[in-house]
Design a protein around this motif. Sequence first.
Motif, PDB file in Angstrom:
ATOM      1  N   VAL A 208       0.866  -1.171   0.000  1.00 37.89           N
ATOM      2  CA  VAL A 208       0.000   0.000   0.000  1.00 37.89           C
ATOM      3  C   VAL A 208       0.907   1.227   0.000  1.00 37.89           C
ATOM      4  CG1 VAL A 208      -0.164   0.201   2.513  1.00 37.89           C
ATOM      5  CG2 VAL A 208      -2.029   1.051   1.079  1.00 37.89           C
ATOM      6  N   THR A 209       0.480   2.275  -0.655  1.00 34.88           N
ATOM      7  CA  THR A 209       1.282   3.494  -0.719  1.00 34.88           C
ATOM      8  C   THR A 209       1.000   4.365   0.496  1.00 34.88           C
ATOM      9  OG1 THR A 209       1.253   3.481  -3.144  1.00 34.88           O
ATOM     10  CG2 THR A 209       1.835   5.558  -2.078  1.00 34.88           C
ATOM     11  N   ALA A 210       2.050   4.670   1.260  1.00 37.90           N
ATOM     12  CA  ALA A 210       1.907   5.509   2.457  1.00 37.90           C
ATOM     13  C   ALA A 210       1.709   6.964   2.056  1.00 37.90           C
ATOM     14  CB  ALA A 210       3.132   5.355   3.341  1.00 37.90           C
ATOM     15  N   ARG A 211       1.375   7.798   3.029  1.00 38.74           N
ATOM     16  CA  ARG A 211       1.079   9.196   2.715  1.00 38.74           C
ATOM     17  C   ARG A 211       2.296   9.971   2.234  1.00 38.74           C
ATOM     18  NH1 ARG A 211      -0.183  12.048   8.554  1.00 38.74           N
ATOM     19  NH2 ARG A 211       1.572  11.216   9.738  1.00 38.74           N
ATOM     20  N   ASP A 212       3.503   9.453   2.489  1.00 36.39           N
ATOM     21  CA  ASP A 212       4.709  10.125   1.992  1.00 36.39           C
ATOM     22  C   ASP A 212       5.145   9.600   0.640  1.00 36.39           C
ATOM     23  OD1 ASP A 212       5.688   7.645   2.635  1.00 36.39           O
ATOM     24  OD2 ASP A 212       7.399   8.380   3.804  1.00 36.39           O
ATOM     25  N   GLY A 213       4.320   8.681   0.061  1.00 35.74           N
ATOM     26  CA  GLY A 213       4.617   8.163  -1.273  1.00 35.74           C
ATOM     27  C   GLY A 213       5.415   6.871  -1.293  1.00 35.74           C
ATOM     28  N   THR A 214       5.881   6.415  -0.141  1.00 29.20           N
ATOM     29  CA  THR A 214       6.642   5.173  -0.105  1.00 29.20           C
ATOM     30  C   THR A 214       5.713   3.965  -0.169  1.00 29.20           C
ATOM     31  OG1 THR A 214       6.611   5.156   2.315  1.00 29.20           O
ATOM     32  CG2 THR A 214       8.493   6.216   1.236  1.00 29.20           C
ATOM     33  N   SER A 215       6.241   2.853  -0.642  1.00 31.50           N
ATOM     34  CA  SER A 215       5.474   1.611  -0.724  1.00 31.50           C
ATOM     35  C   SER A 215       5.689   0.820   0.557  1.00 31.50           C
ATOM     36  CB  SER A 215       5.926   0.779  -1.923  1.00 31.50           C
ATOM     37  OG  SER A 215       5.186  -0.408  -2.022  1.00 31.50           O
ATOM     38  N   VAL A 216       4.587   0.494   1.219  1.00 28.01           N
ATOM     39  CA  VAL A 216       4.639  -0.196   2.504  1.00 28.01           C
ATOM     40  C   VAL A 216       4.098  -1.615   2.352  1.00 28.01           C
ATOM     41  CG1 VAL A 216       3.795  -0.211   4.888  1.00 28.01           C
ATOM     42  CG2 VAL A 216       4.321   1.964   3.762  1.00 28.01           C
ATOM     43  N   PRO A 217       4.840  -2.640   2.792  1.00 22.76           N
ATOM     44  CA  PRO A 217       4.314  -4.008   2.710  1.00 22.76           C
ATOM     45  C   PRO A 217       3.207  -4.240   3.726  1.00 22.76           C
ATOM     46  CG  PRO A 217       6.425  -3.992   3.851  1.00 22.76           C
ATOM     47  CD  PRO A 217       6.203  -2.602   3.337  1.00 22.76           C
ATOM     48  N   VAL A 218       2.136  -4.896   3.304  1.00 23.73           N
ATOM     49  CA  VAL A 218       1.042  -5.243   4.212  1.00 23.73           C
ATOM     50  C   VAL A 218       0.671  -6.710   3.981  1.00 23.73           C
ATOM     51  CG1 VAL A 218       0.038  -2.966   4.566  1.00 23.73           C
ATOM     52  CG2 VAL A 218      -0.598  -4.256   2.558  1.00 23.73           C
ATOM     53  N   ARG A 219       0.801  -7.502   5.021  1.00 23.92           N
ATOM     54  CA  ARG A 219       0.435  -8.916   4.917  1.00 23.92           C
ATOM     55  C   ARG A 219      -1.029  -9.063   5.284  1.00 23.92           C
ATOM     56  NH1 ARG A 219       4.387 -13.187   7.430  1.00 23.92           N
ATOM     57  NH2 ARG A 219       2.962 -14.409   6.179  1.00 23.92           N
TER      58      ARG A 219
END
Length: 254
Positions: A208-219
């Motif tokens: 999922v894309t975090a509010r700062d634009g980085t890609s965050v893994p979500v299991r």
Amino acid sequence: MTWASIDLNADLGEGFGRWRLTDDEQLLSVVTSANVACGFHAGDPATMRRVCATAAERGVRIGAQVSYRDLAGFGRRAMDVPAGELAAEVAYQIGALEVFARAAGSRVSYVKPHGALYNRAVWDEEQARAVVEGVLLAGGSLPVLGLPGSRLHAAAEEAGLPVVGEAFADRAYTPEGTLVPRTEEGAVITDADAVVERSVAVARFGTVTARDGTSVPVRARSLCLHGDTPGAVTLARRVRARLEDAEVRVEAFV
């Protein structure tokens, strides 16, 4: 992490008396799991009975959405509840819903905290353990639906309970993988197209894309669709259709 299938859950039964917030009838034709309000943040016996009956009829799994005792604040206000009292209240809510689930020919299949309790149990070990104690007090070994990496999941696993990670396509994430508090601007994503595409990213790529634009893994094995937002039914249908177009199986996790 990529999943070949994903569960769609929604918060349902969030009314009280003559007041109704969610379109339970329509949403139960889209979701595969129903987080049913158990009377502490919303819901009443007649509503719980009706939602359980419809869910059972349509093969939708029934989950107990437990909360702090906060009808006036919809369970979204921060509260300090002693651990023993919270455990008893969690068990009480599960037991109440179980009566109506069994009367409908089904059962309570999992537990998910709501609102302030959900967010508190992410980081507060005492409150997380109290929720788990309540689940155990209610009997059985119900899966606990919650944020991956949370204190709640750690406590549940320690107690031998199954855990199921969930993601939110319509909520903003921090770079650390937690939800942006609703008190902050932009916490809820209102762009329907963005919500639909984020749903696919969660299901297929585990990101999922975090509010700062980085890609965050979500299991995440389950994706939450909020039923109390404007146009919730239309959006839920779009999400399900897009997932199926992307060759993601939409099915319950239990």
